[in-house]
Design a protein around this motif. Structure first.
Motif, PDB file in Angstrom:
ATOM      1  N   TYR A 159       0.804  -1.221   0.000  1.00 14.29           N
ATOM      2  CA  TYR A 159       0.000   0.000   0.000  1.00 14.29           C
ATOM      3  C   TYR A 159       0.836   1.271   0.000  1.00 14.29           C
ATOM      4  CZ  TYR A 159       0.740  -0.273   5.142  1.00 14.29           C
ATOM      5  OH  TYR A 159       1.279  -0.357   6.399  1.00 14.29           O
ATOM      6  N   TYR A 160       0.188   2.351  -0.471  1.00  8.35           N
ATOM      7  CA  TYR A 160       0.734   3.704  -0.466  1.00  8.35           C
ATOM      8  C   TYR A 160      -0.164   4.577   0.398  1.00  8.35           C
ATOM      9  CZ  TYR A 160       3.326   2.163  -4.621  1.00  8.35           C
ATOM     10  OH  TYR A 160       4.134   1.482  -5.493  1.00  8.35           O
ATOM     11  N   LEU A 161       0.412   5.546   1.106  1.00  9.43           N
ATOM     12  CA  LEU A 161      -0.361   6.407   1.990  1.00  9.43           C
ATOM     13  C   LEU A 161      -0.555   7.800   1.409  1.00  9.43           C
ATOM     14  CD1 LEU A 161       1.175   5.562   5.485  1.00  9.43           C
ATOM     15  CD2 LEU A 161      -0.898   4.649   4.444  1.00  9.43           C
ATOM     16  N   ASN A 162      -1.766   8.318   1.555  1.00 13.29           N
ATOM     17  CA  ASN A 162      -2.078   9.719   1.265  1.00 13.29           C
ATOM     18  C   ASN A 162      -1.685  10.156  -0.142  1.00 13.29           C
ATOM     19  OD1 ASN A 162      -3.027  10.096   3.965  1.00 13.29           O
ATOM     20  ND2 ASN A 162      -0.909  10.181   4.622  1.00 13.29           N
ATOM     21  N   GLY A 163      -1.816   9.259  -1.105  1.00 14.19           N
ATOM     22  CA  GLY A 163      -1.554   9.604  -2.493  1.00 14.19           C
ATOM     23  C   GLY A 163      -0.094   9.760  -2.843  1.00 14.19           C
ATOM     24  N   TYR A 164       0.822   9.441  -1.920  1.00 14.38           N
ATOM     25  CA  TYR A 164       2.253   9.633  -2.154  1.00 14.38           C
ATOM     26  C   TYR A 164       2.882   8.321  -2.610  1.00 14.38           C
ATOM     27  CZ  TYR A 164       7.167  10.688  -1.194  1.00 14.38           C
ATOM     28  OH  TYR A 164       8.525  10.866  -1.292  1.00 14.38           O
ATOM     29  N   LEU A 165       3.422   8.295  -3.845  1.00 12.27           N
ATOM     30  CA  LEU A 165       3.945   7.062  -4.418  1.00 12.27           C
ATOM     31  C   LEU A 165       5.449   6.909  -4.197  1.00 12.27           C
ATOM     32  CD1 LEU A 165       1.968   7.010  -7.796  1.00 12.27           C
ATOM     33  CD2 LEU A 165       1.312   6.131  -5.550  1.00 12.27           C
ATOM     34  N   GLY A 166       6.059   7.745  -3.356  1.00 10.86           N
ATOM     35  CA  GLY A 166       7.488   7.660  -3.114  1.00 10.86           C
ATOM     36  C   GLY A 166       7.869   6.617  -2.087  1.00 10.86           C
ATOM     37  N   THR A 167       6.900   6.108  -1.335  1.00 13.92           N
ATOM     38  CA  THR A 167       7.156   5.079  -0.322  1.00 13.92           C
ATOM     39  C   THR A 167       6.062   4.018  -0.402  1.00 13.92           C
ATOM     40  OG1 THR A 167       8.131   6.720   1.161  1.00 13.92           O
ATOM     41  CG2 THR A 167       7.520   4.608   2.125  1.00 13.92           C
ATOM     42  N   LYS A 168       6.472   2.755  -0.577  1.00 16.40           N
ATOM     43  CA  LYS A 168       5.517   1.656  -0.574  1.00 16.40           C
ATOM     44  C   LYS A 168       5.699   0.838   0.688  1.00 16.40           C
ATOM     45  CE  LYS A 168       5.821  -2.130  -3.230  1.00 16.40           C
ATOM     46  NZ  LYS A 168       5.747  -2.993  -4.438  1.00 16.40           N
ATOM     47  N   TYR A 169       4.572   0.448   1.313  1.00 20.05           N
ATOM     48  CA  TYR A 169       4.583  -0.346   2.532  1.00 20.05           C
ATOM     49  C   TYR A 169       4.074  -1.746   2.219  1.00 20.05           C
ATOM     50  CZ  TYR A 169       4.881   4.331   4.500  1.00 20.05           C
ATOM     51  OH  TYR A 169       5.265   5.610   4.773  1.00 20.05           O
ATOM     52  N   VAL A 170       4.652  -2.752   2.871  1.00 24.13           N
ATOM     53  CA  VAL A 170       4.259  -4.143   2.649  1.00 24.13           C
ATOM     54  C   VAL A 170       4.170  -4.852   4.003  1.00 24.13           C
ATOM     55  CG1 VAL A 170       4.770  -6.305   1.456  1.00 24.13           C
ATOM     56  CG2 VAL A 170       5.529  -4.133   0.456  1.00 24.13           C
ATOM     57  N   ILE A 171       3.102  -5.626   4.199  1.00 24.34           N
ATOM     58  CA  ILE A 171       2.982  -6.493   5.373  1.00 24.34           C
ATOM     59  C   ILE A 171       2.814  -7.923   4.875  1.00 24.34           C
ATOM     60  CG2 ILE A 171       1.717  -7.019   7.485  1.00 24.34           C
ATOM     61  CD1 ILE A 171       0.630  -4.156   7.414  1.00 24.34           C
ATOM     62  N   HIS A 172       3.768  -8.787   5.212  1.00 22.97           N
ATOM     63  CA  HIS A 172       3.710 -10.203   4.852  1.00 22.97           C
ATOM     64  C   HIS A 172       3.079 -10.977   6.005  1.00 22.97           C
ATOM     65  CE1 HIS A 172       6.470 -10.061   1.297  1.00 22.97           C
ATOM     66  NE2 HIS A 172       6.902  -8.979   1.926  1.00 22.97           N
ATOM     67  N   ASN A 173       2.036 -11.735   5.700  1.00 21.30           N
ATOM     68  CA  ASN A 173       1.382 -12.577   6.700  1.00 21.30           C
ATOM     69  C   ASN A 173       1.978 -13.983   6.611  1.00 21.30           C
ATOM     70  OD1 ASN A 173      -0.288 -14.086   8.315  1.00 21.30           O
ATOM     71  ND2 ASN A 173      -2.194 -13.246   7.533  1.00 21.30           N
ATOM     72  N   LEU A 174       2.824 -14.328   7.583  1.00 20.82           N
ATOM     73  CA  LEU A 174       3.517 -15.616   7.579  1.00 20.82           C
ATOM     74  C   LEU A 174       2.850 -16.630   8.491  1.00 20.82           C
ATOM     75  CD1 LEU A 174       7.166 -14.229   7.776  1.00 20.82           C
ATOM     76  CD2 LEU A 174       5.780 -14.663   5.739  1.00 20.82           C
ATOM     77  N   ALA A 175       1.652 -16.325   8.959  1.00 15.59           N
ATOM     78  CA  ALA A 175       0.921 -17.230   9.843  1.00 15.59           C
ATOM     79  C   ALA A 175       0.181 -18.283   9.025  1.00 15.59           C
ATOM     80  CB  ALA A 175      -0.045 -16.434  10.719  1.00 15.59           C
ATOM     81  N   ARG A 176      -0.775 -18.961   9.637  1.00 11.81           N
ATOM     82  CA  ARG A 176      -1.478 -20.030   8.941  1.00 11.81           C
ATOM     83  C   ARG A 176      -2.824 -19.537   8.407  1.00 11.81           C
ATOM     84  NH1 ARG A 176      -1.639 -20.732  14.351  1.00 11.81           N
ATOM     85  NH2 ARG A 176      -3.667 -20.905  15.354  1.00 11.81           N
ATOM     86  N   GLU A 177      -3.530 -20.437   7.726  1.00 10.86           N
ATOM     87  CA  GLU A 177      -4.825 -20.103   7.129  1.00 10.86           C
ATOM     88  C   GLU A 177      -5.787 -19.558   8.186  1.00 10.86           C
ATOM     89  OE1 GLU A 177      -8.450 -22.242   4.593  1.00 10.86           O
ATOM     90  OE2 GLU A 177      -6.884 -23.448   5.557  1.00 10.86           O
ATOM     91  N   GLY A 178      -6.492 -18.494   7.821  1.00  5.71           N
ATOM     92  CA  GLY A 178      -7.473 -17.891   8.719  1.00  5.71           C
ATOM     93  C   GLY A 178      -6.913 -16.808   9.610  1.00  5.71           C
ATOM     94  N   GLU A 179      -5.594 -16.652   9.659  1.00  3.61           N
ATOM     95  CA  GLU A 179      -4.982 -15.639  10.504  1.00  3.61           C
ATOM     96  C   GLU A 179      -4.965 -14.284   9.789  1.00  3.61           C
ATOM     97  OE1 GLU A 179      -3.944 -15.902  13.660  1.00  3.61           O
ATOM     98  OE2 GLU A 179      -4.669 -17.968  13.700  1.00  3.61           O
ATOM     99  N   ILE A 180      -5.120 -13.220  10.587  1.00  8.06           N
ATOM    100  CA  ILE A 180      -5.138 -11.855  10.062  1.00  8.06           C
ATOM    101  C   ILE A 180      -3.978 -11.080  10.664  1.00  8.06           C
ATOM    102  CG2 ILE A 180      -6.429  -9.694   9.965  1.00  8.06           C
ATOM    103  CD1 ILE A 180      -8.983 -11.329  10.128  1.00  8.06           C
ATOM    104  N   ARG A 181      -3.244 -10.357   9.814  1.00  8.42           N
ATOM    105  CA  ARG A 181      -2.171  -9.486  10.265  1.00  8.42           C
ATOM    106  C   ARG A 181      -2.401  -8.094   9.685  1.00  8.42           C
ATOM    107  NH1 ARG A 181      -2.084 -13.119  12.943  1.00  8.42           N
ATOM    108  NH2 ARG A 181      -0.415 -14.525  13.569  1.00  8.42           N
ATOM    109  N   GLY A 182      -1.972  -7.065  10.409  1.00  8.83           N
ATOM    110  CA  GLY A 182      -2.226  -5.734   9.890  1.00  8.83           C
ATOM    111  C   GLY A 182      -1.558  -4.645  10.697  1.00  8.83           C
TER     112      GLY A 182
END
Length: 265
Positions: free
Chosen positions: A100-123
């Motif tokens: 994702y990108y924040l506030n319309g600014y494309l100079g920084t991209k953020y990534v969250i990798h969910n390394l847990a198992r099925e059904g788990e939510i990370r954020g």
């Protein structure tokens, strides 16, 4: 004469409708140019918070995008950290991530990798009032599938202001710990009211990345990709969650040029 007046009325009505339609569709676009997405990776969200009348997103239900095996949502969810989240929806060897990108600014991209198992939510809850995001599916570090990009406005409870003028020197001055690579990337962070900087310190075509885990949780890996050029930093916030493991890396597109081994905090 009556027929002529009728035609004029019809033409004016059609023109007015066209202007309203253009304004409505333009409202849903992010600030600046949207990121390019491969045509084979388009997915239709199963549930969104958009209304048919206005096209605006309601704050009382999440807005989501999906690919097979992953669902990325903005808004309230069942996790303890509402904001942006990524859910693993399939029992396989792949893992999902939200980009994702924040506030319309494309100079920084953020990534969250969910390394847990099925059904788990990370954020993460500190994400800003406007967010452009997509769901992705990875095998290891290899990107396999992505959904379409989606922009959502004014649905988050914990807005983060955009910072585009932070320099590496400024990040070091505001941080307690910094680590750098030979390829001129640095990752800096503070432990109280935790924020993390990813800084590009080299005059080259490479990009800096911060890769880290928070609060001792090995099932969610966070990344900041600094895309804005030399002597600039991207920033992420994590409230009172401390950084537990971290490293700085330099990439040429998706090819890793240099990195440090992970360090424990």
């Amino acid at each position: 004469m009556t027929l002529g007046r009728s035609l004029v009325v019809v033409v004016l009505a059609a023109a007015a409708f066209g202007v309203e339609g253009a304004a409505a569709s333009g409202d849903a676009r992010p600030v600046g140019k949207a990121p390019a997405v491969a045509s084979t990776a388009v997915a239709t969200p199963a549930k969104t918070g958009e209304t048919r009348e206005t096209g605006e997103t309601r704050a009382d239900e999440p807005s989501c995008v999906r690919v097979k095996g992953a669902a990325a949502c903005v808004g309230d969810d069942e996790s303890s950290r509402p904001g942006i989240s990524i859910e693993d929806t399939r029992n396989d060897r792949l893992h999902p991530a939200v980009e994702y990108y924040l506030n319309g600014y494309l100079g920084t991209k953020y990534v969250i990798h969910n390394l847990a198992r099925e059904g788990e939510i990370r954020g993460s809850r500190e994400i800003g009032k406007t967010i452009t995001f997509r769901a992705a599916l990875y095998r290891g570090d290899k990107l396999l599938k992505v959904s379409r990009w989606k922009t959502v406005r004014d649905v988050t409870k914990y807005p983060v202001k955009r910072e585009t003028r932070v320099t590496p020197a400024g990040a070091r001055a505001r941080s307690e710990i910094c680590v750098s690579t030979r390829g001129a990337a640095s990752t800096c962070f503070a432990e109280k009211n935790t924020f993390v900087f990813a800084c590009d310190t080299g005059a080259d075509k490479h990009q800096a990345r911060a890769e880290y885990f928070v609060a001792g949780d090995p099932t969610a890996r966070y990344e900041i990709h600094q895309l804005a050029g030399v002597n600039t930093c991207g920033k992420a916030e994590h409230g009172d969650l401390a950084i537990s493991m971290y490293r700085a890396s330099v990439f040429d597109d998706d090819h890793q040029v240099a990195t440090r081994l992970y360090r424990y905090n």
